[in-house]
Design an enzyme around this catalytic site. Structure first.
Site, mmCIF file in Angstrom:
data_model
loop_
_atom_site.group_PDB
_atom_site.id
_atom_site.type_symbol
_atom_site.label_atom_id
_atom_site.label_comp_id
_atom_site.label_asym_id
_atom_site.label_seq_id
_atom_site.Cartn_x
_atom_site.Cartn_y
_atom_site.Cartn_z
ATOM 1 N N LYS A 82 5.015 -0.005 -47.184
ATOM 2 C CA LYS A 82 4.865 1.281 -47.859
ATOM 3 C C LYS A 82 5.329 1.200 -49.305
ATOM 4 O O LYS A 82 4.714 1.773 -50.189
ATOM 5 C CB LYS A 82 5.658 2.346 -47.115
ATOM 6 C CG LYS A 82 4.745 3.315 -46.390
ATOM 7 C CD LYS A 82 5.525 4.457 -45.803
ATOM 8 C CE LYS A 82 6.116 4.095 -44.470
ATOM 9 N NZ LYS A 82 7.164 4.975 -44.029
ATOM 10 N N ARG B 84 5.728 -7.678 -36.241
ATOM 11 C CA ARG B 84 4.945 -6.728 -37.033
ATOM 12 C C ARG B 84 3.578 -7.318 -37.338
ATOM 13 O O ARG B 84 3.382 -8.539 -37.264
ATOM 14 C CB ARG B 84 5.673 -6.377 -38.321
ATOM 15 C CG ARG B 84 5.817 -7.544 -39.278
ATOM 16 C CD ARG B 84 6.680 -7.202 -40.486
ATOM 17 N NE ARG B 84 5.984 -6.349 -41.426
ATOM 18 C CZ ARG B 84 6.377 -5.109 -41.745
ATOM 19 N NH1 ARG B 84 7.453 -4.596 -41.213
ATOM 20 N NH2 ARG B 84 5.713 -4.403 -42.604
ATOM 21 N N GLU C 117 8.969 7.145 -41.292
ATOM 22 C CA GLU C 117 9.684 7.852 -42.341
ATOM 23 C C GLU C 117 8.619 8.540 -43.198
ATOM 24 O O GLU C 117 7.682 7.874 -43.657
ATOM 25 C CB GLU C 117 10.478 6.834 -43.185
ATOM 26 C CG GLU C 117 11.321 7.507 -44.217
ATOM 27 C CD GLU C 117 12.141 6.524 -45.059
ATOM 28 O OE1 GLU C 117 12.204 5.330 -44.725
ATOM 29 O OE2 GLU C 117 12.700 6.995 -46.067
HETATM 30 P P1 ATP Z 1 7.061 -0.273 -44.377
HETATM 31 O O1 ATP Z 1 7.780 -1.576 -44.397
HETATM 32 O O2 ATP Z 1 5.603 -0.368 -44.520
HETATM 33 O O3 ATP Z 1 7.651 0.755 -45.265
HETATM 34 P P2 ATP Z 1 8.484 0.882 -42.294
HETATM 35 O O4 ATP Z 1 8.861 0.206 -41.060
HETATM 36 O O5 ATP Z 1 9.553 1.070 -43.282
HETATM 37 O O6 ATP Z 1 7.207 0.207 -42.900
HETATM 38 P P3 ATP Z 1 8.325 3.359 -41.028
HETATM 39 O O7 ATP Z 1 7.680 4.617 -41.434
HETATM 40 O O8 ATP Z 1 9.802 3.320 -40.900
HETATM 41 O O9 ATP Z 1 7.844 2.300 -42.054
HETATM 42 O O10 ATP Z 1 7.646 2.768 -39.721
HETATM 43 C C1 ATP Z 1 7.395 3.490 -38.566
HETATM 44 C C2 ATP Z 1 7.192 2.535 -37.424
HETATM 45 O O11 ATP Z 1 6.084 1.697 -37.672
HETATM 46 C C3 ATP Z 1 8.399 1.653 -37.213
HETATM 47 O O12 ATP Z 1 8.751 1.684 -35.844
HETATM 48 C C4 ATP Z 1 7.935 0.296 -37.617
HETATM 49 O O13 ATP Z 1 8.511 -0.684 -36.812
HETATM 50 C C5 ATP Z 1 6.421 0.349 -37.411
HETATM 51 N N1 ATP Z 1 5.743 -0.533 -38.345
HETATM 52 C C6 ATP Z 1 5.823 -0.510 -39.689
HETATM 53 N N2 ATP Z 1 5.113 -1.508 -40.238
HETATM 54 C C7 ATP Z 1 4.542 -2.191 -39.201
HETATM 55 C C8 ATP Z 1 3.703 -3.342 -39.103
HETATM 56 N N3 ATP Z 1 3.285 -4.000 -40.175
HETATM 57 N N4 ATP Z 1 3.336 -3.739 -37.861
HETATM 58 C C9 ATP Z 1 3.743 -3.085 -36.776
HETATM 59 N N5 ATP Z 1 4.545 -2.011 -36.795
HETATM 60 C C10 ATP Z 1 4.950 -1.554 -37.987
HETATM 61 MG MG MG Z 2 11.331 2.150 -42.427
#
Ligand code: ATP
Ligand code: MG
Length: 586
Positions: free
Chosen positions: A305, A295, A60
């Site tokens: 984020k 994760r 995102e």
């Molecule tokens: P955050 O919780 O940091 O905001 P998010 O999942 O909301 O992370 P996105 O931009 O939606 O952020 O994530 C893009 C991709 O990265 C998703 O497929 C998510 O599963 C993966 N991702 C995010 N954080 C991690 C992590 N700590 N380890 C592995 N993959 C991750």
């Molecule tokens: Mg997300």
């Protein structure tokens, strides 16, 4: 068994096992692709997909990527590469208010930096979820038609209160039995902007008694009068993430939709939705499938984020690219390398069990990679003057030092030895403690790449601070000359010439948080922030670094790995310490 496939050498994990089974059983042999994403009628006009698998990385664009994302990037792009498939970069921009172009650009740069792209067979697979708003709207309409979605005029509060609990079923909405024609009319009016934010939502009609709360008629569209970074004011209704995501995967013909474990409970809805849209003739078989992995959780930092945004907005760090930040731009500025991240992701593997990885594992990987790739230089971080009394004032002699101890092909550089040198304060003790082998009165040490010297004493200022160490050199002991080892010493110290040394400022970084799991014991993770996580010091560098430029990386002997900062200029050298030579944290 005697016919090894090329994949036999790849690290194994449960996702690879699934992919290999799918390929073997020809699950995707008939799958079609028509050059870009689209619905069934679009793809049916295409031909058999040349990509053996399709994965995607769907960030995102509401912030910069962090180290956790690197795990997902290496996994998704890595799998596509290894199995002759494509990995799409998809901006999941269904949330109009928090997303912007700066983050889009930052994410693109980060992925390229890690060594990946989204091209396959002449297609550039870079997509935006917002490109599918029209198709998502049609998908929602089709669900209304087939009696599987309805417009609910209850307030958010009422909907929440009627969902039931894990042990009791939910209550049906008074709008649940509305007829498709009425729902279609309301949904169209929602789209046309007739209603305020929150006045109603579109819900999937599934099962209010389902043991999985996510199947109790989840909201799939909401009203949001907000400007979107791409579609601007075209829409005032936006799909919910859980509705949008499966559709995005299906339109892009994704085979393996890999996400983190939090989405495990969403999988039944993912499958329900795609199955309905298949029945409604909007999608083709084979449908994408969702797989979850654990994760990355890393000690001493936060990988979310939302929290990183907070650190930036509250000025607790100097922006997204602060070298202490666990963002990829921060890590890059700190001197962490793509090769280091690759090694790290290989080492931690991919599993289905949540766990914490110690931050030192990441640092070890960076050390290993930098040890191979970095040329050596000398820097004195805490300078103290050493005077060689038995040398004339104008004495100058070249000393030869290898650029890399394990790579003779990289050659040697010369460092000028002069009568006055800078050495580390810690390399002298007036009264040595036990097992101290460096400079103290009467002791002999080698000046690295130069001569053996005998310490004869020191000078102090009126407050008793040592301002100068005195010594005499021993002729015929120069490194690399015959007989140089005739005098055996236990200490070997580094130095730079006071006449030729360069001045620089180094930032030494420490953990951003004081505790392993920020926020676990304290009320708020911000209470655990390490206020002393950066220390700036003035140092002396060997003269060969005179042309050092931003992003040049070196090992400073006996100290660690360093990178020239992006704000460094030749008048004002700025350097960041990436990581020490050994783990000094514990
Ligand atoms: P955050 O919780 O940091 O905001 P998010 O999942 O909301 O992370 P996105 O931009 O939606 O952020 O994530 C893009 C991709 O990265 C998703 O497929 C998510 O599963 C993966 N991702 C995010 N954080 C991690 C992590 N700590 N380890 C592995 N993959 C991750
Ligand atoms: Mg997300």
């Amino acid at each position: 068994m005697t016919n090894p496939s090329p994949t036999n050498t790849l690290p194994s994990n449960f996702i690879r096992a699934v992919i290999e089974k799918n390929i073997e059983s020809n699950r995707f042999a008939e799958k079609k692709w028509n050059g870009k994403p689209g619905d069934k009628s679009h793809h049916n006009k295409g031909s058999i997909d040349k990509a053996k698998i399709r994965t995607r990385f769907p960030p995102e664009p509401n912030g910069y990527l962090h180290i956790g994302h690197a795990k997902s990037i290496f996994l998704n792009f890595g799998l596509a590469k290894d199995y002759n498939g494509a990995c799409h970069l998809r901006f999941d921009d269904t949330n109009p208010e928090k997303e912007n172009e700066e983050f889009v650009k930052g994410i693109i740069d980060n992925i390229k930096w890690l060594g990946f792209d989204w091209n396959f067979n002449n297609d550039s697979n870079l997509y935006y979820a917002s490109d599918y708003f029209e198709l998502m709207y049609s998908a929602a309409e089709s669900l209304i038609h087939s009696g599987q979605a309805y417009v609910d005029k209850q307030t958010a509060e009422q909907i929440k209160n009627s969902r039931g609990t894990l042990t009791t079923p939910g209550k049906d909405s008074p709008w649940r039995e509305n007829q498709p024609a009425e729902n279609l009319k309301l949904f169209k009016e929602m789209k046309l902007g007739k209603y305020e934010d929150g006045a109603m939502v579109l819900r999937a009609k599934i099962n209010m008694a389902s043991p999985n709360m996510n199947l109790r008629d989840p909201a799939i569209y909401r009203i949001k009068h907000a400007k979107h970074h791409k579609t601007e004011n075209q829409w005032c209704i936006y799909p919910m993430y859980t509705f949008a995501h499966p559709i995005e995967d299906a339109l892009e013909s994704i085979t393996h939709s890999i996400c983190t474990l939090e989405f495990e409970d969403q999988r039944p809805f993912y499958e329900w939705l795609l199955k309905q849209l298949l029945k409604n003739d909007l999608l083709n078989e084979p449908l994408p499938k969702q797989y979850e992995f654990a994760r990355l959780n890393l000690t001493y930092v936060v990988l979310s984020k939302r929290r990183l945004i907070e650190l930036v907005e509250k000025n607790l760090v100097n922006g997204w690219d602060d070298p202490r930040m666990p963002t990829l731009i921060g890590a890059k500025r700190r001197g962490y390398t793509p090769e280091g991240f690759k090694l790290f992701t290989e080492r931690i593997g991919v599993s289905k069990a949540d766990s914490w990885i110690d931050y030192s594992t990441l640092e070890d990987c960076m050390r290993e990679v930098l040890n191979e790739s970095s040329n050596r230089r000398v820097a004195v971080l805490d300078p103290l003057k050493l005077v060689i009394n038995n040398l004339p004032e104008e004495f100058e002699e070249d000393c030869l030092a290898p650029n890399h101890p394990k790579k003779p092909e990289l050659g040697k550089r010369t460092i000028k030895l002069t009568k006055e040198l800078w050495i580390e304060k810690a390399d002298f003790m007036e009264e040595p403690e036990k097992k101290y082998f460096r400079l103290f009165p009467g002791n002999q040490v080698r000046l690295r790449y130069g001569y053996v010297v005998t310490c004869t004493g020191c000078e102090k200022d009126k407050d008793g601070n040592i301002i100068k160490v005195l010594c005499e050199y021993l002729p015929n002991t120069k490194s690399g000359t015959p007989g140089s080892d005739s005098v055996k010493v236990k200490g070997n110290i580094h130095w730079v010439s006071t006449k030729y040394a360069l001045d620089a400022e180094v930032s030494l970084y420490d953990r951003l948080f004081k505790t392993e799991h920020p926020g676990k014991k304290s009320e708020n993770y911000l209470d655990d922030i390490n206020l002393e996580s950066v220390k700036k010091i003035k140092i002396k560098l060997e003269e060969n670094l005179v042309n050092i430029e931003p992003s040049d990386q070196y090992q400073f002997e006996r100290h660690g790995y360093f990178i020239c900062d992006q704000e460094s200029t030749s008048e004002n050298l700025k350097i960041n310490r990436t990581v020490t030579l050994r783990d000094t944290w514990k």
